[in-house]
Write a protein that holds these residues in place. Structure first.
Motif, short mmCIF file in Angstrom:
data_model
loop_
_atom_site.label_atom_id
_atom_site.label_comp_id
_atom_site.label_asym_id
_atom_site.label_seq_id
_atom_site.Cartn_x
_atom_site.Cartn_y
_atom_site.Cartn_z
N TYR A 71 0.83 -1.21 0.00
CA TYR A 71 0.00 0.00 0.00
C TYR A 71 0.87 1.26 0.00
O TYR A 71 0.52 2.26 -0.63
N VAL A 72 2.00 1.21 0.67
CA VAL A 72 2.96 2.33 0.65
C VAL A 72 3.53 2.46 -0.76
O VAL A 72 3.67 3.57 -1.29
N SER A 73 3.86 1.33 -1.39
CA SER A 73 4.39 1.35 -2.75
C SER A 73 3.38 1.96 -3.72
O SER A 73 3.76 2.71 -4.62
N ILE A 74 2.10 1.66 -3.52
CA ILE A 74 1.05 2.21 -4.38
C ILE A 74 0.99 3.73 -4.23
O ILE A 74 0.90 4.46 -5.21
N ASP A 75 1.08 4.22 -2.98
CA ASP A 75 1.10 5.67 -2.75
C ASP A 75 2.29 6.33 -3.43
O ASP A 75 2.17 7.38 -4.06
N LEU A 76 3.47 5.71 -3.30
CA LEU A 76 4.68 6.27 -3.88
C LEU A 76 4.59 6.33 -5.40
O LEU A 76 4.97 7.34 -6.01
N VAL A 77 4.10 5.27 -6.01
CA VAL A 77 4.05 5.23 -7.47
C VAL A 77 3.05 6.26 -8.00
O VAL A 77 3.29 6.88 -9.03
N GLU A 78 1.97 6.50 -7.28
CA GLU A 78 0.99 7.50 -7.72
C GLU A 78 1.60 8.89 -7.70
O GLU A 78 1.40 9.68 -8.63
N GLU A 79 2.40 9.21 -6.68
CA GLU A 79 3.06 10.51 -6.61
C GLU A 79 4.03 10.70 -7.76
O GLU A 79 4.10 11.77 -8.38
N VAL A 80 4.81 9.66 -8.07
CA VAL A 80 5.81 9.75 -9.13
C VAL A 80 5.13 9.92 -10.49
O VAL A 80 5.55 10.73 -11.31
N ILE A 81 4.05 9.17 -10.73
CA ILE A 81 3.33 9.28 -12.00
C ILE A 81 2.77 10.69 -12.18
O ILE A 81 2.86 11.28 -13.25
N GLU A 82 2.20 11.26 -11.11
CA GLU A 82 1.68 12.63 -11.21
C GLU A 82 2.79 13.62 -11.53
O GLU A 82 2.60 14.52 -12.34
N ARG A 83 3.96 13.46 -10.91
CA ARG A 83 5.09 14.34 -11.18
C ARG A 83 5.52 14.20 -12.64
O ARG A 83 5.79 15.19 -13.32
N GLN A 84 5.57 12.96 -13.14
CA GLN A 84 5.94 12.75 -14.53
C GLN A 84 4.92 13.36 -15.49
O GLN A 84 5.29 13.90 -16.53
N LEU A 85 3.64 13.29 -15.12
CA LEU A 85 2.61 13.89 -15.96
C LEU A 85 2.77 15.40 -16.05
O LEU A 85 2.57 16.00 -17.11
N ARG A 86 3.14 16.04 -14.94
CA ARG A 86 3.37 17.49 -14.97
C ARG A 86 4.53 17.83 -15.89
O ARG A 86 4.46 18.77 -16.68
N LYS A 87 5.60 17.03 -15.84
CA LYS A 87 6.73 17.25 -16.73
C LYS A 87 6.32 17.05 -18.18
O LYS A 87 6.68 17.83 -19.06
N TYR A 88 5.57 15.99 -18.43
CA TYR A 88 5.13 15.68 -19.78
C TYR A 88 4.21 16.77 -20.30
O TYR A 88 4.28 17.18 -21.46
N LYS A 89 3.35 17.30 -19.43
CA LYS A 89 2.44 18.38 -19.82
C LYS A 89 3.24 19.60 -20.24
O LYS A 89 2.97 20.21 -21.27
N ASN A 90 4.24 19.97 -19.43
CA ASN A 90 5.07 21.12 -19.77
C ASN A 90 5.77 20.92 -21.11
O ASN A 90 5.90 21.84 -21.90
N LYS A 91 6.22 19.70 -21.36
CA LYS A 91 6.90 19.39 -22.62
C LYS A 91 5.93 19.53 -23.79
O LYS A 91 6.26 20.11 -24.81
N LEU A 92 4.71 19.01 -23.63
CA LEU A 92 3.72 19.10 -24.70
C LEU A 92 3.32 20.54 -24.97
O LEU A 92 3.19 20.95 -26.12
N VAL A 93 3.10 21.29 -23.91
CA VAL A 93 2.70 22.67 -24.08
C VAL A 93 3.83 23.47 -24.72
O VAL A 93 3.61 24.28 -25.61
N ALA A 94 5.06 23.21 -24.29
CA ALA A 94 6.20 23.94 -24.83
C ALA A 94 6.38 23.66 -26.32
O ALA A 94 6.73 24.54 -27.09
N ARG A 95 6.14 22.45 -26.73
CA ARG A 95 6.32 22.08 -28.14
C ARG A 95 5.02 22.21 -28.93
O ARG A 95 4.99 21.90 -30.11
N THR A 96 3.96 22.63 -28.28
CA THR A 96 2.64 22.76 -28.87
C THR A 96 2.23 21.51 -29.65
O THR A 96 1.69 21.57 -30.75
#
Length: 178
Positions: A71-96
């Protein structure tokens, strides 16, 4: 979102399944309904590991987390995925670019994180490389105290990378041009 949940050396109980769907279900606001989320649970000795893979338009958003409690591993992986999504979003927006797996709200939502997720290259390093064998490159990497080392492989005559793995062994990356 379509969850594909499997287990290695562990039975995926209804409780685990519902916890995964609840935690990772928070990401539903970012993805289209047909997006697949591949989740693999495994137990190795006393390590409870979860791997989450989300293929999106030519890229893969992936995280692997382990701890003593699943259950701790599930919490950790959810946080990391959200952080990666924010990075990916910035990359998509930057490259339109348009991310076909994402809902429009994903791009319109405000990024509430305080950390700067924009990728910035702050240093460029140039160095001469000479032909050597992978074993010699591992020795050179250890001498430098680095986790990876780029070298020209004397056997294959290609640029390769050796790297130190988490368990203390070494890995070799060989390019494959397509």
């Amino acid at each position: 979102m379509n969850f594909i949940i499997s287990g290695k050396n562990i039975d995926v109980t209804p409780g685990l399944k519902s916890c995964i769907e609840q935690k990772l279900g928070k990401l539903e606001r970012y993805f289209t309904p047909e997006t697949e989320i591949i989740v693999t649970l495994s137990v190795e000795k006393e390590r409870q590991k979860i791997e989450v893979t989300i293929p999106v338009k030519g890229h893969i958003i992936r995280s692997e987390q382990s701890s003593n409690d699943m259950y701790v591993s599930i919490d950790l992986v959810e946080e990391v995925i959200e952080r990666q999504l924010r990075k990916y979003k910035n990359k998509l927006v930057a490259r339109t670019q348009e991310g076909s797996n994402f809902k429009q709200e994903f791009f319109e939502s405000e990024d509430t994180s305080s950390e700067d997720n924009e990728i910035k290259i702050i240093r460029t390093k140039r160095f001469g490389i000479k032909p050597m064998f992978p074993e010699d490159a591992c020795i050179q990497m250890d001498l430098l105290g680095h986790d990876f080392y780029v070298f020209f492989n004397a056997e294959t005559e290609e640029v390769n990378v050796v790297y130190k793995r988490k368990n203390g062994t070494f890995g070799l990356i060989e390019p494959e041009f397509q």
